[in-house]
Design a protein around this motif. Structure first.
Motif, mmCIF file in Angstrom:
data_model
loop_
_atom_site.group_PDB
_atom_site.id
_atom_site.type_symbol
_atom_site.label_atom_id
_atom_site.label_comp_id
_atom_site.label_asym_id
_atom_site.label_seq_id
_atom_site.Cartn_x
_atom_site.Cartn_y
_atom_site.Cartn_z
ATOM 1 N N THR A 303 -3.543 -14.074 -11.197
ATOM 2 C CA THR A 303 -3.598 -14.922 -10.014
ATOM 3 C C THR A 303 -4.431 -14.250 -8.937
ATOM 4 O O THR A 303 -4.195 -13.086 -8.598
ATOM 5 N N PHE A 304 -5.390 -14.970 -8.405
ATOM 6 C CA PHE A 304 -6.247 -14.453 -7.344
ATOM 7 C C PHE A 304 -5.719 -14.900 -5.983
ATOM 8 O O PHE A 304 -5.260 -16.038 -5.824
ATOM 9 N N GLY A 305 -5.773 -13.990 -5.013
ATOM 10 C CA GLY A 305 -5.210 -14.269 -3.703
ATOM 11 C C GLY A 305 -3.738 -13.905 -3.653
ATOM 12 O O GLY A 305 -3.199 -13.264 -4.564
ATOM 13 N N SER A 306 -3.067 -14.312 -2.609
ATOM 14 C CA SER A 306 -1.671 -13.906 -2.392
ATOM 15 C C SER A 306 -0.655 -14.901 -2.932
ATOM 16 O O SER A 306 0.549 -14.722 -2.751
ATOM 17 N N THR A 307 -1.126 -15.948 -3.617
ATOM 18 C CA THR A 307 -0.215 -16.945 -4.183
ATOM 19 C C THR A 307 0.756 -16.313 -5.169
ATOM 20 O O THR A 307 0.354 -15.549 -6.039
ATOM 21 N N GLY A 308 2.029 -16.648 -5.052
ATOM 22 C CA GLY A 308 3.025 -16.247 -6.039
ATOM 23 C C GLY A 308 3.450 -14.801 -6.005
ATOM 24 O O GLY A 308 4.204 -14.361 -6.874
ATOM 25 N N ILE A 309 3.006 -14.024 -5.015
ATOM 26 C CA ILE A 309 3.421 -12.617 -4.944
ATOM 27 C C ILE A 309 4.893 -12.545 -4.548
ATOM 28 O O ILE A 309 5.310 -13.130 -3.552
ATOM 29 N N SER A 310 5.655 -11.831 -5.335
ATOM 30 C CA SER A 310 7.098 -11.728 -5.112
ATOM 31 C C SER A 310 7.416 -11.054 -3.781
ATOM 32 O O SER A 310 6.720 -10.126 -3.359
ATOM 33 N N SER A 311 8.476 -11.501 -3.152
ATOM 34 C CA SER A 311 8.916 -10.881 -1.897
ATOM 35 C C SER A 311 9.513 -9.502 -2.130
ATOM 36 O O SER A 311 9.698 -8.730 -1.186
ATOM 37 N N SER A 312 9.798 -9.184 -3.397
ATOM 38 C CA SER A 312 10.400 -7.878 -3.714
ATOM 39 C C SER A 312 9.370 -6.830 -4.114
ATOM 40 O O SER A 312 9.732 -5.726 -4.527
ATOM 41 N N VAL A 313 8.066 -7.152 -4.000
ATOM 42 C CA VAL A 313 7.018 -6.193 -4.363
ATOM 43 C C VAL A 313 7.097 -4.952 -3.483
ATOM 44 O O VAL A 313 7.247 -5.040 -2.260
ATOM 45 N N LYS A 314 7.001 -3.791 -4.120
ATOM 46 C CA LYS A 314 6.953 -2.509 -3.405
ATOM 47 C C LYS A 314 5.574 -1.894 -3.632
ATOM 48 O O LYS A 314 5.087 -1.859 -4.761
ATOM 49 N N TYR A 315 4.975 -1.389 -2.555
ATOM 50 C CA TYR A 315 3.588 -0.945 -2.615
ATOM 51 C C TYR A 315 3.449 0.576 -2.571
ATOM 52 O O TYR A 315 4.282 1.284 -2.008
ATOM 53 N N THR A 316 2.361 1.023 -3.213
ATOM 54 C CA THR A 316 1.967 2.430 -3.163
ATOM 55 C C THR A 316 0.486 2.481 -2.804
ATOM 56 O O THR A 316 -0.273 1.581 -3.189
ATOM 57 N N PRO A 317 0.040 3.486 -2.046
ATOM 58 C CA PRO A 317 -1.374 3.534 -1.641
ATOM 59 C C PRO A 317 -2.320 3.724 -2.821
ATOM 60 O O PRO A 317 -2.009 4.431 -3.781
ATOM 61 N N ILE A 318 -3.483 3.069 -2.752
ATOM 62 C CA ILE A 318 -4.561 3.323 -3.718
ATOM 63 C C ILE A 318 -5.244 4.624 -3.330
ATOM 64 O O ILE A 318 -5.586 4.839 -2.174
ATOM 65 N N LYS A 319 -5.431 5.497 -4.299
ATOM 66 C CA LYS A 319 -6.111 6.770 -4.075
ATOM 67 C C LYS A 319 -7.520 6.703 -4.663
ATOM 68 O O LYS A 319 -7.685 6.367 -5.838
ATOM 69 N N SER A 320 -8.508 6.993 -3.854
ATOM 70 C CA SER A 320 -9.890 6.914 -4.328
ATOM 71 C C SER A 320 -10.214 8.088 -5.237
ATOM 72 O O SER A 320 -9.715 9.204 -5.042
ATOM 73 N N LEU A 321 -11.045 7.816 -6.237
ATOM 74 C CA LEU A 321 -11.522 8.848 -7.148
ATOM 75 C C LEU A 321 -13.033 8.919 -7.006
ATOM 76 O O LEU A 321 -13.715 7.895 -7.132
ATOM 77 N N PRO A 322 -13.583 10.094 -6.743
ATOM 78 C CA PRO A 322 -15.035 10.217 -6.508
ATOM 79 C C PRO A 322 -15.856 9.659 -7.666
ATOM 80 O O PRO A 322 -15.526 9.854 -8.836
ATOM 81 N N LYS A 323 -16.910 8.932 -7.308
ATOM 82 C CA LYS A 323 -17.897 8.432 -8.259
ATOM 83 C C LYS A 323 -17.327 7.473 -9.297
ATOM 84 O O LYS A 323 -17.871 7.331 -10.385
ATOM 85 N N THR A 324 -16.231 6.804 -8.980
ATOM 86 C CA THR A 324 -15.718 5.739 -9.843
ATOM 87 C C THR A 324 -15.214 4.608 -8.960
ATOM 88 O O THR A 324 -15.057 4.773 -7.746
#
Length: 478
Positions: A303-324
């Motif tokens: 699913t693209f966009g925020s449609t249907g995202i559960s209210s119970s979702v728990k998030y973690t930060p995205i960590k960047s990896l050099p050159k990828t």
């Protein structure tokens, strides 16, 4: 008399203690704090019947996700399900080897394409990559439906293209093949070729390794088993649903493939690269997408966009990896059977981890895997061990049992997010008498950890690239 009174008091205390134990056990079961899964062994066998998910979002931004070898796959063509799990493991290791090699050798930031068939020449014509899940998306005008592998580790969406019918010099044998999935650019009124002078034809895309005319931006993707895709950059209309159509989406038009079967048409690139599908549709979807990977006999969703995202979702930060353009994570700890494993914090600090839809089995640093395997074995003493299979070295023969009790496994990520794996994400079934712990250890401490699709199964996984975070919720498919 005194003795009898003392004996009666002891019996009363014992009954109170036992009753408290039973009550606490019942409360624990009712509260969901039981630290094991009970698996019906019959459920591990591939099914020939497709069971649609109740969470196939009927919205303008959602695509059905199916396992490419499963009962719901459009690639079956009425044939019985054939799921060679050992072969999947071999191809999975080839993909992981490629990811590790790319990062270890600090390769240039060119197009990332990590779907890999198996190295064995006799097996190299299997479906593209170890990625297990596909969606069908429309390309062109009129719309031509294309079954594409979902790949968060790939930048460029590409599909097989054949110029048929313009003139004799464009006609290839593939135009006369029975495979109707091959896209014919000449039949699309909205198709355009991207020139080599376009700003889209940047250095990380343009290939100088293949002959190419000045008016086309050519690309070449080589995999580590001598398979490849060569073609040119184009743009056309992409149809997610009839209500959500995008013009001018850039994608790779593959004219030549080596050692790649035509069961799947190509890849849907979902990395954070500027040419990935989420990046190109960011004005509409805000660079957010989510998915649920189902078991082979069921359906999930992309699913693209925020449609249907559960209210119970728990998030973690995205960590960047050099050159990828891969999606990095911080693994903090692992829990097995309700007990946190004793893993030094430094084990996951370098080179961190990624989440990858195309890698099947989660890979862990050697020390972390040893701790997980040891705790798992301790909880599985009642079952007979079986021989190792490919990269899986902790296996069991459940013959004589109708069910198996398997310890729960949870991952804690940066930001305080803990994710309990689904029932299907712990045991990898080879057949009815051979099941294995669905994790593997890396060869070296410095190799990247990878959170694979098998462990993501049935979870809702949310990629909010604009917000710099990845989320998880339970029961994403049903």
């Amino acid at each position: 008399m005194s003795f009898a009174r003392n004996l009666l008091n002891i019996i009363i205390l014992l009954c109170v203690y036992l009753n408290r134990g039973f009550t606490e056990g019942a409360q624990e079961r009712e509260s969901g704090r039981v630290d094991y899964h009970t698996i019906q062994l019959s459920s591990l066998s591939p099914s020939s019947s497709c069971v649609p998910s109740s969470k196939e979002y009927d919205t303008k931004s959602s695509l059905r996700v199916v396992h490419k070898h499963g009962a719901c796959s459009p690639l079956r063509s009425g044939k019985a399900v054939k799921l060679d799990r050992a072969d999947i493991l071999r191809r999975d290791q080839a993909r992981v080897d490629s990811i590790h090699s790319k990062l270890t050798n600090n390769l240039e930031d060119r197009l990332t394409q990590t779907g890999l068939p198996v190295k064995d020449e006799s097996k190299s014509k299997e479906d593209l990559g170890s990625g297990s899940y596909i969606v069908t998306i429309g390309i062109g005008t009129p719309t031509h439906n294309q079954p594409l592998i979902i790949d968060t580790g790939s930048d460029l969406t590409w599909t097989k293209c054949r110029q048929c019918g313009r003139s004799r010099r464009y006609i290839s044998l593939a135009c006369n093949s029975k495979n109707k999935d091959i896209f014919n650019p000449s039949s699309s009124t909205s198709f355009n070729t991207v020139s080599s002078t376009s700003r889209v034809c940047s250095d990380d895309i343009r290939s100088t390794d293949i002959p190419c005319s000045a008016y086309r931006c050519c690309y070449s993707i080589d995999y580590n088993d001598n398979s490849s895709s060569e073609g040119y950059l184009a743009e056309d209309k992409f149809t997610v649903t009839t209500a959500d159509v995008f013009s001018g989406i850039h994608f790779g038009c593959s004219e030549k493939e080596a050692n790649i079967n035509d069961n799947t048409a190509g890849l849907l690139g979902l990395s954070s690269h500027v040419l990935s599908f989420p990046s190109q549709t960011a004005n509409k979807y805000n660079n957010i997408f989510s998915y649920c990977f189902p078991s082979p006999d069921r359906t999930g969703h992309l699913t693209f966009g925020s449609t249907g995202i559960s209210s119970s979702v728990k998030y973690t930060p995205i960590k960047s990896l050099p050159k990828t353009h891969l999606y990095g994570l911080d693994i903090v700890s692992i829990t097995v059977g309700g007990k946190k494993l004793e893993i030094p914090s430094t084990v996951f600090s370098h080179p961190r981890a990624i989440i990858d839809s195309g890698t099947v089995i989660t890979r862990l640093p050697p020390k972390a895997y040893a701790a997980l395997r040891g705790a798992f074995k301790e909880n599985m003493k009642n079952y007979t061990t079986a021989s190792a299979v490919e990269l899986l070295d902790t296996c069991y023969d459940p013959k004589g049992f109708d069910t198996m009790s398997v310890p729960k496994v949870s991952f804690s990520f940066g930001g305080g997010t803990t994710v309990e794996l689904g029932l299907n994400g712990i045991l990898y079934p080879l057949n009815a008498s051979h099941v294995c712990l669905a994790f593997a250890g890396n060869d070296n401490d410095g190799d990247l950890a990878i959170f694979g699709s098998f462990q993501q199964m049935t979870l809702q996984v949310v990629y909010d690239t604009a917000g710099g975070r990845i989320g998880f919720a339970q029961n994403g498919c049903s």
